[in-house]
Design a protein around this motif. Structure first.
Motif, mmCIF file in Angstrom:
data_model
loop_
_atom_site.group_PDB
_atom_site.id
_atom_site.type_symbol
_atom_site.label_atom_id
_atom_site.label_comp_id
_atom_site.label_asym_id
_atom_site.label_seq_id
_atom_site.Cartn_x
_atom_site.Cartn_y
_atom_site.Cartn_z
ATOM 1 N N GLN A 44 37.727 112.954 27.821
ATOM 2 C CA GLN A 44 36.885 114.140 27.623
ATOM 3 C C GLN A 44 35.571 114.015 28.381
ATOM 4 O OE1 GLN A 44 36.965 113.877 23.347
ATOM 5 N NE2 GLN A 44 38.273 115.696 23.184
ATOM 6 N N VAL A 45 35.002 112.828 28.405
ATOM 7 C CA VAL A 45 33.769 112.609 29.161
ATOM 8 C C VAL A 45 34.041 112.826 30.652
ATOM 9 C CG1 VAL A 45 32.039 110.891 29.844
ATOM 10 C CG2 VAL A 45 32.711 111.089 27.457
ATOM 11 N N THR A 46 35.180 112.334 31.128
ATOM 12 C CA THR A 46 35.556 112.547 32.521
ATOM 13 C C THR A 46 35.688 114.033 32.829
ATOM 14 O OG1 THR A 46 36.716 110.428 32.556
ATOM 15 C CG2 THR A 46 37.291 112.001 34.273
ATOM 16 N N ASP A 47 36.275 114.789 31.916
ATOM 17 C CA ASP A 47 36.399 116.239 32.113
ATOM 18 C C ASP A 47 35.033 116.909 32.192
ATOM 19 O OD1 ASP A 47 39.141 115.980 32.110
ATOM 20 O OD2 ASP A 47 39.368 116.618 30.011
ATOM 21 N N VAL A 48 34.091 116.476 31.358
ATOM 22 C CA VAL A 48 32.736 117.030 31.397
ATOM 23 C C VAL A 48 32.081 116.705 32.741
ATOM 24 C CG1 VAL A 48 30.409 116.846 30.407
ATOM 25 C CG2 VAL A 48 32.392 117.028 28.907
ATOM 26 N N ILE A 49 32.283 115.487 33.220
ATOM 27 C CA ILE A 49 31.702 115.083 34.501
ATOM 28 C C ILE A 49 32.290 115.920 35.634
ATOM 29 C CG2 ILE A 49 31.453 113.177 36.145
ATOM 30 C CD1 ILE A 49 29.730 112.989 33.546
ATOM 31 N N TYR A 50 33.608 116.148 35.613
ATOM 32 C CA TYR A 50 34.239 116.997 36.633
ATOM 33 C C TYR A 50 33.670 118.412 36.592
ATOM 34 C CZ TYR A 50 37.818 113.455 37.579
ATOM 35 O OH TYR A 50 38.480 112.312 37.933
ATOM 36 N N LEU A 51 33.455 118.921 35.404
ATOM 37 C CA LEU A 51 32.874 120.254 35.261
ATOM 38 C C LEU A 51 31.463 120.299 35.845
ATOM 39 C CD1 LEU A 51 33.120 123.127 34.040
ATOM 40 C CD2 LEU A 51 32.131 122.176 31.957
ATOM 41 N N LEU A 52 30.672 119.277 35.581
ATOM 42 C CA LEU A 52 29.313 119.226 36.119
ATOM 43 C C LEU A 52 29.322 119.083 37.642
ATOM 44 C CD1 LEU A 52 27.585 117.058 33.389
ATOM 45 C CD2 LEU A 52 27.200 119.477 33.865
ATOM 46 N N ILE A 53 30.273 118.315 38.175
ATOM 47 C CA ILE A 53 30.385 118.181 39.632
ATOM 48 C C ILE A 53 30.699 119.542 40.254
ATOM 49 C CG2 ILE A 53 31.810 117.212 41.488
ATOM 50 C CD1 ILE A 53 32.001 114.650 39.746
ATOM 51 N N ALA A 54 31.621 120.271 39.641
ATOM 52 C CA ALA A 54 31.961 121.600 40.145
ATOM 53 C C ALA A 54 30.744 122.525 40.087
ATOM 54 C CB ALA A 54 33.124 122.184 39.348
ATOM 55 N N TYR A 55 29.980 122.425 39.027
ATOM 56 C CA TYR A 55 28.770 123.248 38.892
ATOM 57 C C TYR A 55 27.754 122.895 39.977
ATOM 58 C CZ TYR A 55 24.454 125.158 37.071
ATOM 59 O OH TYR A 55 23.268 125.830 36.952
ATOM 60 N N ILE A 56 27.555 121.600 40.216
ATOM 61 C CA ILE A 56 26.599 121.162 41.232
ATOM 62 C C ILE A 56 27.037 121.643 42.617
ATOM 63 C CG2 ILE A 56 25.679 119.126 42.424
ATOM 64 C CD1 ILE A 56 25.700 117.730 39.644
ATOM 65 N N LEU A 57 28.317 121.506 42.927
ATOM 66 C CA LEU A 57 28.813 121.968 44.223
ATOM 67 C C LEU A 57 28.678 123.480 44.364
ATOM 68 C CD1 LEU A 57 31.980 119.739 44.690
ATOM 69 C CD2 LEU A 57 29.832 119.625 45.959
ATOM 70 N N GLY A 58 28.995 124.215 43.314
ATOM 71 C CA GLY A 58 28.850 125.662 43.352
ATOM 72 C C GLY A 58 27.418 126.090 43.548
ATOM 73 N N THR A 59 26.501 125.417 42.887
ATOM 74 C CA THR A 59 25.083 125.719 43.037
ATOM 75 C C THR A 59 24.601 125.385 44.445
ATOM 76 O OG1 THR A 59 24.750 125.246 40.690
ATOM 77 C CG2 THR A 59 22.791 125.291 42.066
ATOM 78 N N ALA A 60 25.086 124.290 44.999
ATOM 79 C CA ALA A 60 24.712 123.908 46.366
ATOM 80 C C ALA A 60 25.212 124.941 47.365
ATOM 81 C CB ALA A 60 25.264 122.533 46.703
ATOM 82 N N ILE A 61 26.436 125.416 47.177
ATOM 83 C CA ILE A 61 26.977 126.445 48.075
ATOM 84 C C ILE A 61 26.178 127.742 47.940
ATOM 85 C CG2 ILE A 61 29.000 127.898 48.502
ATOM 86 C CD1 ILE A 61 30.689 125.398 47.747
ATOM 87 N N GLU A 62 25.831 128.095 46.718
ATOM 88 C CA GLU A 62 25.026 129.289 46.492
ATOM 89 C C GLU A 62 23.659 129.168 47.166
ATOM 90 O OE1 GLU A 62 23.096 131.758 42.720
ATOM 91 O OE2 GLU A 62 23.915 129.753 42.418
ATOM 92 N N ASP A 63 23.022 128.018 47.024
ATOM 93 C CA ASP A 63 21.715 127.797 47.648
ATOM 94 C C ASP A 63 21.817 127.848 49.168
ATOM 95 O OD1 ASP A 63 20.662 127.529 45.124
ATOM 96 O OD2 ASP A 63 20.463 125.335 45.221
ATOM 97 N N ALA A 64 22.867 127.270 49.730
ATOM 98 C CA ALA A 64 23.056 127.289 51.177
ATOM 99 C C ALA A 64 23.280 128.711 51.674
ATOM 100 C CB ALA A 64 24.227 126.388 51.570
ATOM 101 N N GLY A 65 24.031 129.488 50.929
ATOM 102 C CA GLY A 65 24.267 130.879 51.304
ATOM 103 C C GLY A 65 22.998 131.710 51.263
ATOM 104 N N ALA A 66 22.175 131.454 50.270
ATOM 105 C CA ALA A 66 20.909 132.180 50.154
ATOM 106 C C ALA A 66 19.967 131.836 51.297
ATOM 107 C CB ALA A 66 20.252 131.872 48.814
ATOM 108 N N ARG A 67 19.973 130.575 51.710
ATOM 109 C CA ARG A 67 19.102 130.163 52.815
ATOM 110 C C ARG A 67 19.580 130.739 54.138
ATOM 111 N NH1 ARG A 67 18.698 124.242 50.676
ATOM 112 N NH2 ARG A 67 16.984 124.496 49.216
ATOM 113 N N SER A 68 20.885 130.777 54.341
ATOM 114 C CA SER A 68 21.390 131.275 55.623
ATOM 115 C C SER A 68 21.270 132.812 55.708
ATOM 116 C CB SER A 68 22.849 130.864 55.828
ATOM 117 O OG SER A 68 23.687 131.521 54.900
ATOM 118 N N ALA A 69 21.240 133.478 54.559
ATOM 119 C CA ALA A 69 21.113 134.936 54.557
ATOM 120 C C ALA A 69 19.671 135.386 54.816
ATOM 121 C CB ALA A 69 21.616 135.511 53.234
#
Length: 66
Positions: free
Chosen positions: A40-65
């Protein structure tokens, strides 16, 4: 300028997600009665990794726009 970058880290959603993940891992290792098992802890970590990557992609998109 260096101080403002340091303070910006504490406003970062990615930083807080990483910190929460680190706390989960540490608590799981140190506490004998932690309410989540290792899988379960591993699943939480995977979820947080996905959130961090999604936020990074969102931030990169905002900067390039603009």
């Amino acid at each position: 300028m260096k101080g403002s970058k340091f303070l910006a880290v504490f406003k970062s959603r990615k930083f807080w997600a990483a910190l929460i993940g680190t706390i989960f891992v540490v608590l799981n290792e140190l506490s004998t009665d932690f309410p989540l098992n290792a899988e379960q802890v591993t699943d939480v970590i995977y979820l947080l990794i996905a959130y961090i990557l999604g936020t990074a992609i969102e931030d990169a998109g905002a900067r390039s726009a603009g």
